[in-house]
Design a protein around this motif. Structure first.
Motif, short mmCIF file in Angstrom:
data_model
loop_
_atom_site.label_atom_id
_atom_site.label_comp_id
_atom_site.label_asym_id
_atom_site.label_seq_id
_atom_site.Cartn_x
_atom_site.Cartn_y
_atom_site.Cartn_z
N LYS A 49 0.80 2.72 -3.68
CA LYS A 49 0.62 2.46 -5.11
C LYS A 49 1.71 1.57 -5.68
O LYS A 49 1.44 0.71 -6.52
N SER A 50 2.95 1.76 -5.23
CA SER A 50 4.07 1.08 -5.88
C SER A 50 4.53 -0.19 -5.19
O SER A 50 5.03 -1.11 -5.83
N ILE A 51 4.36 -0.25 -3.86
CA ILE A 51 4.93 -1.37 -3.10
C ILE A 51 3.86 -2.24 -2.45
O ILE A 51 3.99 -3.47 -2.39
N MET A 52 2.78 -1.62 -1.97
CA MET A 52 1.85 -2.34 -1.10
C MET A 52 0.76 -3.16 -1.79
O MET A 52 0.08 -3.93 -1.10
N PRO A 53 0.52 -3.02 -3.10
CA PRO A 53 -0.49 -3.90 -3.70
C PRO A 53 -0.24 -5.37 -3.35
O PRO A 53 0.90 -5.85 -3.44
N PHE A 54 -1.28 -6.06 -2.93
CA PHE A 54 -1.27 -7.45 -2.47
C PHE A 54 -0.74 -7.60 -1.04
O PHE A 54 -0.85 -8.68 -0.46
N TYR A 55 -0.19 -6.53 -0.47
CA TYR A 55 0.31 -6.57 0.91
C TYR A 55 -0.56 -5.72 1.85
O TYR A 55 -0.76 -6.09 3.00
N GLY A 56 -1.00 -4.57 1.37
CA GLY A 56 -1.75 -3.68 2.23
C GLY A 56 -2.56 -2.68 1.44
O GLY A 56 -2.36 -2.51 0.23
N ILE A 57 -3.47 -2.01 2.13
CA ILE A 57 -4.28 -0.96 1.54
C ILE A 57 -4.12 0.30 2.39
O ILE A 57 -3.85 0.22 3.58
N PRO A 58 -4.28 1.50 1.80
CA PRO A 58 -4.04 2.74 2.55
C PRO A 58 -4.83 2.81 3.85
O PRO A 58 -6.04 2.53 3.87
N HIS A 59 -4.16 3.16 4.92
CA HIS A 59 -4.81 3.24 6.23
C HIS A 59 -3.89 3.98 7.19
O HIS A 59 -2.70 3.68 7.27
N MET A 113 -1.56 13.13 20.24
CA MET A 113 -0.36 12.84 21.02
C MET A 113 0.87 12.66 20.13
O MET A 113 2.00 12.68 20.61
N ILE A 114 0.62 12.45 18.83
CA ILE A 114 1.69 12.11 17.88
C ILE A 114 2.43 10.88 18.40
O ILE A 114 3.55 10.96 18.95
N PRO A 115 1.80 9.74 18.31
CA PRO A 115 2.33 8.52 18.95
C PRO A 115 3.61 8.02 18.32
O PRO A 115 4.08 8.54 17.29
N ALA A 116 4.15 6.97 18.92
CA ALA A 116 5.42 6.40 18.46
C ALA A 116 5.25 5.54 17.22
O ALA A 116 6.23 5.20 16.55
N ILE A 117 4.04 5.18 16.90
CA ILE A 117 3.76 4.30 15.76
C ILE A 117 2.81 5.02 14.80
O ILE A 117 1.74 5.47 15.20
N GLN A 118 3.21 5.12 13.53
CA GLN A 118 2.37 5.74 12.52
C GLN A 118 2.03 4.72 11.42
O GLN A 118 2.87 4.39 10.59
N PRO A 119 0.79 4.22 11.42
CA PRO A 119 0.40 3.29 10.34
C PRO A 119 0.33 4.02 9.00
O PRO A 119 -0.04 5.20 8.94
N PHE A 120 0.68 3.32 7.95
CA PHE A 120 0.49 3.87 6.61
C PHE A 120 -0.24 2.90 5.68
O PHE A 120 -0.67 3.27 4.60
N SER A 121 -0.43 1.66 6.14
CA SER A 121 -1.12 0.68 5.31
C SER A 121 -1.71 -0.40 6.20
O SER A 121 -1.10 -0.77 7.21
N GLU A 122 -2.88 -0.88 5.85
CA GLU A 122 -3.53 -1.96 6.59
C GLU A 122 -3.24 -3.29 5.91
O GLU A 122 -3.34 -3.41 4.69
N VAL A 123 -2.89 -4.27 6.70
CA VAL A 123 -2.46 -5.56 6.17
C VAL A 123 -3.60 -6.28 5.45
O VAL A 123 -4.73 -6.34 5.93
N VAL A 124 -3.28 -6.78 4.28
CA VAL A 124 -4.12 -7.79 3.63
C VAL A 124 -3.24 -9.02 3.43
O VAL A 124 -2.01 -8.91 3.36
N ASP A 125 -3.85 -10.17 3.37
CA ASP A 125 -3.11 -11.41 3.17
C ASP A 125 -3.36 -11.92 1.76
O ASP A 125 -4.52 -12.05 1.34
N THR A 126 -2.28 -12.17 1.06
CA THR A 126 -2.39 -12.65 -0.32
C THR A 126 -1.58 -13.92 -0.47
O THR A 126 -0.44 -14.01 0.01
N ALA A 127 -2.15 -14.89 -1.12
CA ALA A 127 -1.44 -16.12 -1.44
C ALA A 127 -1.78 -16.52 -2.87
O ALA A 127 -2.86 -16.20 -3.38
N ALA A 128 -0.87 -17.21 -3.49
CA ALA A 128 -1.13 -17.81 -4.80
C ALA A 128 -1.04 -19.31 -4.64
O ALA A 128 -0.18 -19.82 -3.90
N TYR A 129 -1.94 -20.03 -5.30
CA TYR A 129 -1.94 -21.48 -5.15
C TYR A 129 -2.44 -22.13 -6.42
O TYR A 129 -3.14 -21.51 -7.26
#
Length: 536
Positions: free
Chosen positions: A322-332, A497-513
Protein backbone atom coordinates in the motif's frame (compact mmCIF):
# COMPACT_ATOMS: atom_id res chain seq x y z
CA UNK A 1 21.09 30.55 -33.11
CA UNK A 2 17.50 29.31 -33.44
CA UNK A 3 15.64 27.36 -30.76
CA UNK A 4 16.23 23.93 -32.34
CA UNK A 5 19.98 24.45 -32.79
CA UNK A 6 20.24 25.78 -29.24
CA UNK A 7 18.57 22.63 -27.98
CA UNK A 8 20.90 20.36 -29.94
CA UNK A 9 23.92 22.29 -28.72
CA UNK A 10 22.74 22.04 -25.12
CA UNK A 11 22.21 18.30 -25.44
CA UNK A 12 25.63 17.82 -27.02
CA UNK A 13 27.20 19.81 -24.20
CA UNK A 14 25.42 17.63 -21.65
CA UNK A 15 26.77 14.49 -23.30
CA UNK A 16 30.28 15.89 -23.42
CA UNK A 17 30.27 16.43 -19.65
CA UNK A 18 29.15 12.86 -19.06
CA UNK A 19 25.42 13.54 -18.94
CA UNK A 20 24.91 12.47 -15.33
CA UNK A 21 24.37 15.77 -13.66
CA UNK A 22 21.65 18.19 -14.56
CA UNK A 23 21.75 19.18 -18.18
CA UNK A 24 21.27 22.85 -19.03
CA UNK A 25 17.61 23.84 -18.87
CA UNK A 26 15.86 23.13 -22.14
CA UNK A 27 12.45 23.82 -23.56
CA UNK A 28 12.38 20.38 -25.10
CA UNK A 29 14.68 17.64 -26.36
CA UNK A 30 15.54 17.51 -30.08
CA UNK A 31 12.81 15.97 -32.25
CA UNK A 32 15.11 13.23 -33.57
CA UNK A 33 16.78 12.31 -30.27
CA UNK A 34 15.29 10.39 -27.36
CA UNK A 35 16.55 11.09 -23.85
CA UNK A 36 15.77 8.35 -21.36
CA UNK A 37 16.45 8.49 -17.62
CA UNK A 38 17.04 5.29 -15.65
CA UNK A 39 19.12 4.05 -12.74
CA UNK A 40 22.20 2.38 -14.17
CA UNK A 41 23.57 1.00 -10.91
CA UNK A 42 22.95 -2.60 -11.98
CA UNK A 43 24.50 -2.23 -15.44
CA UNK A 44 27.89 -3.85 -14.92
CA UNK A 45 28.73 -4.75 -18.53
CA UNK A 46 27.27 -4.39 -22.03
CA UNK A 47 28.44 -7.82 -23.15
CA UNK A 48 25.20 -9.69 -23.99
CA UNK A 49 26.63 -12.85 -22.41
CA UNK A 50 27.24 -11.16 -19.07
CA UNK A 51 24.41 -8.67 -18.55
CA UNK A 52 22.11 -8.99 -15.56
CA UNK A 53 18.72 -7.38 -15.03
CA UNK A 54 16.23 -5.46 -17.07
CA UNK A 55 18.14 -2.17 -17.17
CA UNK A 56 20.88 -3.68 -19.33
CA UNK A 57 18.24 -5.41 -21.47
CA UNK A 58 16.63 -2.01 -22.05
CA UNK A 59 19.90 -0.86 -23.61
CA UNK A 60 20.92 -3.93 -25.58
CA UNK A 61 17.55 -4.81 -27.15
CA UNK A 62 18.11 -1.94 -29.58
CA UNK A 63 21.76 -2.82 -30.27
CA UNK A 64 21.59 -6.58 -30.83
CA UNK A 65 19.12 -8.61 -32.82
CA UNK A 66 17.93 -12.10 -32.04
CA UNK A 67 16.50 -14.70 -34.40
CA UNK A 68 12.99 -13.81 -33.25
CA UNK A 69 11.37 -11.61 -30.58
CA UNK A 70 8.25 -11.71 -28.46
CA UNK A 71 5.21 -9.91 -29.85
CA UNK A 72 4.56 -6.95 -27.49
CA UNK A 73 0.81 -7.41 -28.02
CA UNK A 74 0.92 -11.13 -27.10
CA UNK A 75 4.13 -12.36 -25.49
CA UNK A 76 3.24 -16.01 -26.23
CA UNK A 77 3.71 -15.26 -29.96
CA UNK A 78 6.84 -14.40 -31.95
CA UNK A 79 7.89 -11.88 -34.59
CA UNK A 80 10.70 -12.83 -37.05
CA UNK A 81 13.91 -10.84 -36.83
CA UNK A 82 17.17 -12.33 -38.12
CA UNK A 83 15.27 -15.51 -38.89
CA UNK A 84 12.60 -15.19 -41.57
CA UNK A 85 10.98 -18.48 -40.50
CA UNK A 86 11.57 -21.59 -38.39
CA UNK A 87 10.31 -25.16 -38.28
CA UNK A 88 10.17 -27.54 -35.36
CA UNK A 89 11.02 -31.15 -36.26
CA UNK A 90 8.16 -33.68 -35.89
CA UNK A 91 9.97 -35.36 -32.99
CA UNK A 92 10.45 -31.99 -31.26
CA UNK A 93 14.20 -32.50 -30.96
CA UNK A 94 15.37 -29.71 -33.26
CA UNK A 95 14.39 -26.33 -34.72
CA UNK A 96 15.61 -25.23 -38.15
CA UNK A 97 15.81 -21.51 -38.93
CA UNK A 98 15.78 -19.92 -42.37
CA UNK A 99 17.87 -16.77 -41.92
CA UNK A 100 17.33 -13.35 -43.43
CA UNK A 101 19.67 -12.64 -46.33
CA UNK A 102 21.36 -9.33 -47.09
CA UNK A 103 21.82 -8.33 -43.44
CA UNK A 104 24.99 -6.55 -42.35
CA UNK A 105 26.26 -5.89 -38.85
CA UNK A 106 27.02 -2.32 -37.81
CA UNK A 107 30.65 -2.99 -38.80
CA UNK A 108 29.55 -3.76 -42.37
CA UNK A 109 30.38 -7.45 -41.99
CA UNK A 110 27.74 -9.75 -43.53
CA UNK A 111 25.49 -11.78 -41.24
CA UNK A 112 25.43 -15.57 -41.77
CA UNK A 113 24.60 -18.74 -39.87
CA UNK A 114 28.22 -18.83 -38.67
CA UNK A 115 27.50 -15.76 -36.53
CA UNK A 116 24.50 -17.48 -34.96
CA UNK A 117 26.46 -20.60 -34.09
CA UNK A 118 29.40 -18.53 -32.82
CA UNK A 119 27.15 -16.40 -30.59
CA UNK A 120 25.61 -19.41 -28.87
CA UNK A 121 28.92 -21.26 -28.55
CA UNK A 122 30.53 -18.16 -27.09
CA UNK A 123 27.72 -17.81 -24.59
CA UNK A 124 28.07 -21.39 -23.36
CA UNK A 125 31.88 -21.35 -23.33
CA UNK A 126 32.19 -18.14 -21.32
CA UNK A 127 29.49 -19.38 -18.92
CA UNK A 128 28.55 -15.88 -17.79
CA UNK A 129 25.20 -14.86 -16.31
CA UNK A 130 23.10 -15.21 -19.47
CA UNK A 131 24.33 -18.76 -20.13
CA UNK A 132 22.09 -20.00 -17.33
CA UNK A 133 18.99 -19.53 -19.49
CA UNK A 134 20.27 -22.09 -21.99
CA UNK A 135 21.93 -24.28 -19.38
CA UNK A 136 18.47 -24.89 -17.91
CA UNK A 137 17.55 -26.33 -21.31
CA UNK A 138 20.52 -28.71 -21.26
CA UNK A 139 22.94 -26.72 -23.41
CA UNK A 140 26.56 -26.45 -22.28
CA UNK A 141 30.06 -25.90 -23.62
CA UNK A 142 30.65 -29.61 -24.16
CA UNK A 143 27.61 -30.13 -26.41
CA UNK A 144 27.78 -26.73 -28.14
CA UNK A 145 29.21 -28.02 -31.43
CA UNK A 146 26.47 -30.64 -31.74
CA UNK A 147 23.72 -28.28 -30.56
CA UNK A 148 24.45 -25.25 -32.76
CA UNK A 149 24.70 -26.49 -36.34
CA UNK A 150 25.40 -24.50 -39.49
CA UNK A 151 23.63 -26.11 -42.47
CA UNK A 152 24.58 -23.40 -44.97
CA UNK A 153 25.10 -19.63 -44.94
CA UNK A 154 21.42 -18.95 -44.31
CA UNK A 155 20.21 -22.08 -42.55
CA UNK A 156 20.86 -22.74 -38.88
CA UNK A 157 19.74 -25.80 -36.92
CA UNK A 158 19.27 -25.82 -33.16
CA UNK A 159 19.50 -29.38 -31.84
CA UNK A 160 17.91 -29.75 -28.41
CA UNK A 161 20.24 -31.67 -26.09
CA UNK A 162 17.43 -33.02 -23.90
CA UNK A 163 13.64 -33.52 -24.03
CA UNK A 164 12.02 -30.10 -23.82
CA UNK A 165 9.14 -27.93 -24.95
CA UNK A 166 10.47 -26.42 -28.24
CA UNK A 167 8.18 -23.43 -27.83
CA UNK A 168 9.84 -22.61 -24.54
CA UNK A 169 13.27 -22.86 -26.16
CA UNK A 170 12.06 -20.31 -28.72
CA UNK A 171 10.93 -18.07 -25.86
CA UNK A 172 14.40 -18.33 -24.33
CA UNK A 173 16.34 -17.33 -27.44
CA UNK A 174 13.93 -14.50 -28.22
CA UNK A 175 15.27 -12.66 -25.18
CA UNK A 176 18.09 -10.12 -25.30
CA UNK A 177 21.11 -11.72 -23.68
CA UNK A 178 20.85 -15.45 -24.38
CA UNK A 179 19.43 -14.77 -27.83
CA UNK A 180 21.62 -11.84 -28.90
CA UNK A 181 23.55 -12.50 -32.11
CA UNK A 182 26.98 -10.89 -32.38
CA UNK A 183 29.36 -10.09 -35.23
CA UNK A 184 31.80 -13.00 -34.92
CA UNK A 185 34.40 -11.50 -37.26
CA UNK A 186 34.56 -8.22 -35.36
CA UNK A 187 34.68 -9.92 -31.97
CA UNK A 188 37.47 -12.26 -33.09
CA UNK A 189 39.49 -9.22 -34.18
CA UNK A 190 39.22 -7.88 -30.64
CA UNK A 191 39.97 -11.04 -28.68
CA UNK A 192 42.58 -10.85 -25.93
CA UNK A 193 44.27 -14.05 -24.80
CA UNK A 194 41.39 -16.23 -25.94
CA UNK A 195 38.70 -14.31 -24.02
CA UNK A 196 36.16 -14.45 -26.89
CA UNK A 197 36.22 -10.65 -26.95
CA UNK A 198 34.83 -10.37 -23.41
CA UNK A 199 37.03 -7.43 -22.37
CA UNK A 200 36.25 -5.52 -25.56
CA UNK A 201 32.52 -6.22 -25.56
CA UNK A 202 32.12 -4.89 -22.04
CA UNK A 203 32.23 -1.34 -23.44
CA UNK A 204 31.74 -1.87 -27.19
CA UNK A 205 29.03 -3.37 -29.38
CA UNK A 206 29.01 -5.79 -32.30
CA UNK A 207 25.36 -6.08 -33.23
CA UNK A 208 22.98 -5.69 -36.14
CA UNK A 209 20.20 -3.80 -34.33
CA UNK A 210 18.75 -0.44 -35.19
CA UNK A 211 21.36 1.29 -33.02
CA UNK A 212 25.03 0.89 -32.22
CA UNK A 213 26.87 1.79 -29.05
CA UNK A 214 28.69 5.12 -29.20
CA UNK A 215 29.75 5.19 -25.56
CA UNK A 216 29.02 3.78 -22.14
CA UNK A 217 30.29 5.41 -18.99
CA UNK A 218 29.42 3.40 -15.92
CA UNK A 219 26.79 5.08 -13.74
CA UNK A 220 26.85 8.06 -16.08
CA UNK A 221 25.33 7.51 -19.52
CA UNK A 222 24.89 5.29 -22.54
CA UNK A 223 24.84 6.87 -25.97
CA UNK A 224 23.37 4.95 -28.92
CA UNK A 225 23.63 6.15 -32.51
CA UNK A 226 21.46 5.08 -35.42
CA UNK A 227 23.04 2.14 -37.23
CA UNK A 228 23.53 3.07 -40.86
CA UNK A 229 23.84 -0.62 -41.79
CA UNK A 230 20.52 -1.58 -40.19
CA UNK A 231 18.56 -4.06 -42.32
CA UNK A 232 15.11 -2.80 -41.27
CA UNK A 233 13.26 0.46 -41.61
CA UNK A 234 15.35 3.42 -40.50
CA UNK A 235 14.31 4.43 -36.96
CA UNK A 236 12.96 7.94 -36.46
CA UNK A 237 15.31 8.71 -33.58
CA UNK A 238 18.86 9.45 -34.75
CA UNK A 239 20.27 9.12 -31.26
CA UNK A 240 19.27 7.59 -27.93
CA UNK A 241 20.79 9.12 -24.80
CA UNK A 242 20.22 6.99 -21.71
CA UNK A 243 21.19 8.88 -18.57
CA UNK A 244 21.94 7.61 -15.10
CA UNK A 245 19.55 9.69 -13.04
CA UNK A 246 18.55 7.62 -10.00
CA UNK A 247 16.91 10.42 -8.01
CA UNK A 248 13.15 10.36 -8.53
CA UNK A 249 12.65 14.08 -7.93
CA UNK A 250 15.33 14.94 -10.48
CA UNK A 251 13.67 12.73 -13.06
CA UNK A 252 10.30 14.32 -12.36
CA UNK A 253 11.58 17.89 -12.62
CA UNK A 254 13.50 17.22 -15.82
CA UNK A 255 10.51 15.45 -17.35
CA UNK A 256 8.30 18.42 -16.46
CA UNK A 257 10.79 20.82 -18.06
CA UNK A 258 11.20 18.66 -21.14
CA UNK A 259 14.89 17.97 -20.49
CA UNK A 260 14.18 14.23 -20.74
CA UNK A 261 11.57 12.33 -22.72
CA UNK A 262 11.17 9.14 -20.69
CA UNK A 263 11.68 8.44 -16.97
CA UNK A 264 12.05 4.89 -15.62
CA UNK A 265 13.02 5.37 -11.94
CA UNK A 266 10.29 7.44 -10.32
CA UNK A 267 8.84 7.11 -6.84
CA UNK A 268 5.11 6.70 -6.30
CA UNK A 269 4.65 10.27 -5.05
CA UNK A 270 6.28 11.73 -8.15
CA UNK A 271 4.32 9.41 -10.46
CA UNK A 272 1.09 10.44 -8.78
CA UNK A 273 1.95 14.10 -9.33
CA UNK A 274 2.91 13.48 -12.96
CA UNK A 275 -0.39 11.70 -13.62
CA UNK A 276 -2.10 15.07 -13.12
CA UNK A 277 0.28 17.01 -15.30
CA UNK A 278 -0.60 18.05 -18.82
CA UNK A 279 1.93 16.87 -21.38
CA UNK A 280 3.04 13.79 -19.44
CA UNK A 281 1.73 10.21 -19.65
CA UNK A 282 2.21 7.63 -16.89
CA UNK A 283 1.88 4.01 -18.00
CA UNK A 284 2.03 0.79 -15.97
CA UNK A 285 2.28 -2.63 -17.59
CA UNK A 286 2.77 -6.19 -16.29
CA UNK A 287 6.43 -6.86 -15.66
CA UNK A 288 8.51 -9.95 -14.98
CA UNK A 289 9.36 -11.52 -11.66
CA UNK A 290 8.84 -10.54 -8.06
CA UNK A 291 10.14 -8.41 -5.23
CA UNK A 292 11.22 -10.72 -2.43
CA UNK A 293 13.09 -11.23 0.82
CA UNK A 294 15.80 -13.85 0.37
CA UNK A 295 18.15 -15.60 2.79
CA UNK A 296 21.37 -17.50 2.29
CA UNK A 297 20.96 -21.10 3.40
CA UNK A 298 24.73 -21.31 3.67
CA UNK A 299 24.20 -19.49 6.96
CA UNK A 300 23.30 -22.11 9.58
CA UNK A 301 20.69 -19.79 11.09
CA UNK A 302 18.71 -19.59 7.87
CA UNK A 303 19.23 -23.25 7.09
CA UNK A 304 16.82 -23.75 10.01
CA UNK A 305 13.27 -23.81 8.54
CA UNK A 306 11.81 -22.27 11.71
CA UNK A 307 13.96 -19.17 11.23
CA UNK A 308 12.88 -18.90 7.60
CA UNK A 309 9.25 -19.30 8.66
CA UNK A 310 9.69 -16.58 11.28
CA UNK A 311 10.95 -14.24 8.56
CA UNK A 312 7.91 -15.13 6.47
CA UNK A 313 5.75 -13.59 9.24
CA UNK A 314 7.93 -10.52 9.63
CA UNK A 315 7.04 -9.11 6.23
CA UNK A 316 4.33 -6.45 6.30
CA UNK A 317 2.77 -7.58 3.03
CA UNK A 318 -0.18 -5.22 3.20
CA UNK A 319 1.77 -2.20 4.42
CA UNK A 320 4.53 -2.55 1.83
CA UNK A 321 2.15 -2.94 -1.08
CA UNK A 322 0.00 0.00 0.00
CA UNK A 323 2.70 2.49 0.95
CA UNK A 324 5.77 1.65 -1.15
CA UNK A 325 4.88 -0.63 -4.04
CA UNK A 326 2.30 1.37 -6.05
CA UNK A 327 3.71 1.71 -9.60
CA UNK A 328 6.39 -0.90 -8.73
CA UNK A 329 4.46 -4.02 -7.82
CA UNK A 330 1.17 -5.60 -6.87
CA UNK A 331 0.51 -8.02 -3.96
CA UNK A 332 1.73 -11.53 -4.76
CA UNK A 333 3.09 -14.40 -2.62
CA UNK A 334 3.42 -17.32 -5.06
CA UNK A 335 6.50 -18.21 -7.16
CA UNK A 336 4.48 -18.16 -10.41
CA UNK A 337 3.49 -15.07 -12.40
CA UNK A 338 -0.08 -13.92 -12.77
CA UNK A 339 -1.82 -15.46 -15.75
CA UNK A 340 0.34 -18.58 -16.10
CA UNK A 341 -1.00 -22.11 -16.11
CA UNK A 342 -1.79 -23.64 -12.72
CA UNK A 343 -1.32 -20.54 -10.56
CA UNK A 344 -2.89 -21.00 -7.11
CA UNK A 345 -4.40 -18.16 -5.04
CA UNK A 346 -2.03 -16.47 -2.61
CA UNK A 347 -1.66 -18.30 0.74
CA UNK A 348 -2.54 -15.07 2.55
CA UNK A 349 0.51 -14.50 4.75
CA UNK A 350 0.34 -11.47 7.05
CA UNK A 351 2.66 -9.68 9.44
CA UNK A 352 2.49 -11.63 12.71
CA UNK A 353 5.24 -10.58 15.11
CA UNK A 354 4.16 -12.81 18.00
CA UNK A 355 4.11 -15.90 15.81
CA UNK A 356 7.55 -14.97 14.50
CA UNK A 357 8.92 -14.56 18.02
CA UNK A 358 7.62 -18.00 18.98
CA UNK A 359 9.24 -19.59 15.94
CA UNK A 360 12.56 -17.87 16.66
CA UNK A 361 12.46 -19.13 20.25
CA UNK A 362 11.75 -22.67 19.03
CA UNK A 363 14.72 -22.37 16.69
CA UNK A 364 16.98 -21.41 19.58
CA UNK A 365 16.98 -17.63 19.15
CA UNK A 366 14.68 -16.31 21.91
CA UNK A 367 16.59 -13.02 22.00
CA UNK A 368 16.64 -12.61 18.24
CA UNK A 369 19.84 -12.13 16.25
CA UNK A 370 21.93 -9.61 14.38
CA UNK A 371 21.99 -9.82 10.58
CA UNK A 372 22.95 -7.84 7.51
CA UNK A 373 20.22 -6.83 5.07
CA UNK A 374 21.31 -5.83 1.57
CA UNK A 375 19.36 -3.63 -0.83
CA UNK A 376 20.06 -1.43 -3.82
CA UNK A 377 20.36 2.21 -2.82
CA UNK A 378 17.49 3.22 -5.07
CA UNK A 379 13.71 3.09 -4.89
CA UNK A 380 11.83 0.99 -4.10
CA UNK A 381 14.57 -1.26 -2.67
CA UNK A 382 15.95 1.17 -0.09
CA UNK A 383 12.40 2.04 1.03
CA UNK A 384 11.47 -1.64 1.36
CA UNK A 385 14.66 -2.36 3.30
CA UNK A 386 14.04 0.47 5.76
CA UNK A 387 10.48 -0.74 6.38
CA UNK A 388 11.68 -4.34 6.67
CA UNK A 389 14.35 -3.30 9.15
CA UNK A 390 11.62 -1.92 11.42
CA UNK A 391 9.44 -5.05 11.34
CA UNK A 392 12.42 -7.35 11.91
CA UNK A 393 13.34 -5.29 14.96
CA UNK A 394 9.93 -5.96 16.48
CA UNK A 395 10.95 -9.62 16.81
CA UNK A 396 14.44 -8.84 18.12
CA UNK A 397 16.26 -9.13 14.80
CA UNK A 398 18.72 -6.26 14.40
CA UNK A 399 19.18 -5.77 10.67
CA UNK A 400 22.20 -3.72 9.64
CA UNK A 401 21.50 -2.25 6.22
CA UNK A 402 24.07 -2.55 3.44
CA UNK A 403 23.11 -0.47 0.43
CA UNK A 404 24.90 0.23 -2.79
CA UNK A 405 25.13 -0.46 -6.50
CA UNK A 406 24.18 -3.63 -8.30
CA UNK A 407 27.76 -4.86 -8.17
CA UNK A 408 27.89 -4.41 -4.41
CA UNK A 409 24.46 -5.86 -3.66
CA UNK A 410 23.65 -8.44 -6.32
CA UNK A 411 27.34 -9.18 -6.71
CA UNK A 412 27.41 -10.49 -3.15
CA UNK A 413 24.34 -12.60 -3.86
CA UNK A 414 25.85 -14.01 -7.06
CA UNK A 415 28.93 -14.97 -5.05
CA UNK A 416 26.73 -16.47 -2.31
CA UNK A 417 28.25 -14.13 0.27
CA UNK A 418 25.24 -12.50 1.90
CA UNK A 419 22.77 -13.04 4.74
CA UNK A 420 19.49 -11.29 3.87
CA UNK A 421 18.68 -9.36 0.71
CA UNK A 422 15.76 -7.46 -0.77
CA UNK A 423 15.75 -8.70 -4.36
CA UNK A 424 13.87 -8.51 -7.61
CA UNK A 425 13.77 -11.46 -9.98
CA UNK A 426 12.24 -14.86 -10.37
CA UNK A 427 11.83 -15.16 -14.13
CA UNK A 428 8.53 -14.37 -15.78
CA UNK A 429 10.04 -12.88 -18.91
CA UNK A 430 8.03 -15.58 -20.68
CA UNK A 431 4.44 -16.46 -19.79
CA UNK A 432 5.13 -20.03 -18.76
CA UNK A 433 5.46 -21.47 -15.22
CA UNK A 434 8.84 -22.96 -16.10
CA UNK A 435 10.20 -19.46 -16.64
CA UNK A 436 9.54 -18.68 -12.97
CA UNK A 437 10.46 -22.03 -11.51
CA UNK A 438 13.80 -22.33 -13.29
CA UNK A 439 14.76 -18.92 -11.96
CA UNK A 440 13.48 -19.04 -8.41
CA UNK A 441 13.29 -22.72 -7.36
CA UNK A 442 15.32 -24.98 -9.67
CA UNK A 443 18.95 -25.70 -8.76
CA UNK A 444 20.58 -28.66 -10.53
CA UNK A 445 23.97 -28.27 -8.83
CA UNK A 446 24.38 -26.60 -5.46
CA UNK A 447 28.18 -26.60 -5.48
CA UNK A 448 30.05 -23.30 -5.46
CA UNK A 449 31.96 -24.46 -8.53
CA UNK A 450 28.75 -24.69 -10.58
CA UNK A 451 28.49 -20.87 -10.67
CA UNK A 452 24.82 -20.96 -11.69
CA UNK A 453 24.52 -17.27 -10.86
CA UNK A 454 21.40 -16.67 -12.91
CA UNK A 455 19.43 -19.06 -10.68
CA UNK A 456 18.19 -17.34 -7.56
CA UNK A 457 17.87 -20.79 -5.95
CA UNK A 458 21.58 -21.40 -6.47
CA UNK A 459 22.44 -17.94 -5.18
CA UNK A 460 20.56 -18.69 -1.96
CA UNK A 461 22.02 -22.25 -1.69
CA UNK A 462 18.48 -23.64 -1.84
CA UNK A 463 18.45 -27.18 -3.21
CA UNK A 464 15.86 -29.96 -3.31
CA UNK A 465 16.27 -32.89 -5.67
CA UNK A 466 12.59 -33.85 -5.57
CA UNK A 467 11.57 -30.31 -6.48
CA UNK A 468 13.97 -30.34 -9.44
CA UNK A 469 12.36 -33.58 -10.68
CA UNK A 470 8.85 -32.16 -10.25
CA UNK A 471 9.76 -29.10 -12.32
CA UNK A 472 11.18 -31.19 -15.17
CA UNK A 473 8.25 -33.59 -15.09
CA UNK A 474 5.71 -30.76 -15.28
CA UNK A 475 7.49 -29.16 -18.25
CA UNK A 476 7.38 -32.37 -20.30
CA UNK A 477 3.73 -33.18 -19.50
CA UNK A 478 1.83 -32.95 -22.80
CA UNK A 479 -1.70 -33.10 -21.34
CA UNK A 480 -2.63 -29.49 -20.52
CA UNK A 481 -4.94 -30.32 -17.61
CA UNK A 482 -2.43 -32.69 -16.06
CA UNK A 483 0.32 -30.14 -16.56
CA UNK A 484 -1.68 -27.46 -14.72
CA UNK A 485 -2.28 -29.91 -11.86
CA UNK A 486 1.42 -30.65 -11.61
CA UNK A 487 2.23 -26.96 -11.35
CA UNK A 488 -0.31 -26.66 -8.55
CA UNK A 489 1.39 -29.53 -6.71
CA UNK A 490 4.77 -27.83 -7.12
CA UNK A 491 3.49 -24.66 -5.48
CA UNK A 492 2.12 -26.57 -2.48
CA UNK A 493 5.36 -28.53 -2.07
CA UNK A 494 7.48 -25.40 -2.44
CA UNK A 495 5.44 -23.51 0.15
CA UNK A 496 5.67 -26.36 2.67
CA UNK A 497 9.47 -26.38 2.32
CA UNK A 498 9.59 -22.76 3.51
CA UNK A 499 11.99 -21.77 0.74
CA UNK A 500 14.85 -19.30 0.84
CA UNK A 501 12.93 -16.73 -1.20
CA UNK A 502 9.60 -15.24 -0.12
CA UNK A 503 7.85 -13.05 -2.72
CA UNK A 504 5.70 -10.23 -1.41
CA UNK A 505 4.97 -8.29 -4.60
CA UNK A 506 4.83 -8.99 -8.33
CA UNK A 507 6.75 -6.63 -10.56
CA UNK A 508 4.97 -4.13 -12.73
CA UNK A 509 6.84 -1.74 -15.01
CA UNK A 510 5.96 1.93 -14.87
CA UNK A 511 7.37 4.77 -16.91
CA UNK A 512 6.43 8.39 -17.39
CA UNK A 513 7.00 10.06 -20.73
CA UNK A 514 6.15 13.18 -22.68
CA UNK A 515 2.86 12.76 -24.51
CA UNK A 516 4.42 13.57 -27.87
CA UNK A 517 6.55 10.41 -27.57
CA UNK A 518 4.79 7.69 -29.57
CA UNK A 519 5.42 3.99 -30.05
CA UNK A 520 7.20 3.40 -26.74
CA UNK A 521 6.83 -0.10 -25.27
CA UNK A 522 7.15 0.47 -21.52
CA UNK A 523 8.07 -3.13 -20.63
CA UNK A 524 11.91 -2.96 -20.55
CA UNK A 525 12.27 -6.66 -21.42
CA UNK A 526 10.83 -6.07 -24.90
CA UNK A 527 11.41 -2.36 -25.52
CA UNK A 528 13.08 -1.58 -28.83
CA UNK A 529 13.67 2.13 -29.38
CA UNK A 530 13.39 1.71 -33.15
CA UNK A 531 9.60 1.96 -32.73
CA UNK A 532 9.70 5.39 -31.07
CA UNK A 533 8.71 8.61 -32.80
CA UNK A 534 8.03 12.14 -31.61
CA UNK A 535 4.96 14.07 -32.65
CA UNK A 536 6.56 17.49 -32.89
Amino acid sequence: MNKFLSTVAALALGVSILGTHSLPAQAETPPNQLVVAISMQNILTLDPAGITGRDAVLVLSSVYDSLLVADPADRTKFIPRLAESWEVAPDGNSITFKLREGVNFASGNPFTAEDVAYSFKRLMTLNLAQASFLKTRGFNADNADASFQVIDDYTFKLNLPQPDDPNFVLMTISQAGPGSIIDSAQVKENEQNGDWGAAWLKTNSAGSGAYKLNQWRSNENVLLDRNGEYWGEEPAMRRILIRHLPESQSQRLQLERGDIDVAYALLAADLQALEKMEGVEVETTPGAGFYYLAVSMKDERFANPKVREALRYLIDYEGLNKSIMPFYGIPHQRPLSSGVKGLLPDPGYKLDVERAKKLLAEAGYPDGMEVTLRALSEPPFINIATAMQATLAQAGIKANLITGSGDQIYGAMRERKFELIIGRGGGGQHLHPDSNLRAIAYNPDNSDEASLSNYQAWRTSFFDEKLNSMIIDALLEKNHEQQAKKYEEIQVYYEDMIPAIQPFSEVVDTAAYRTDVKGLVVNPWITRFETVTKDR
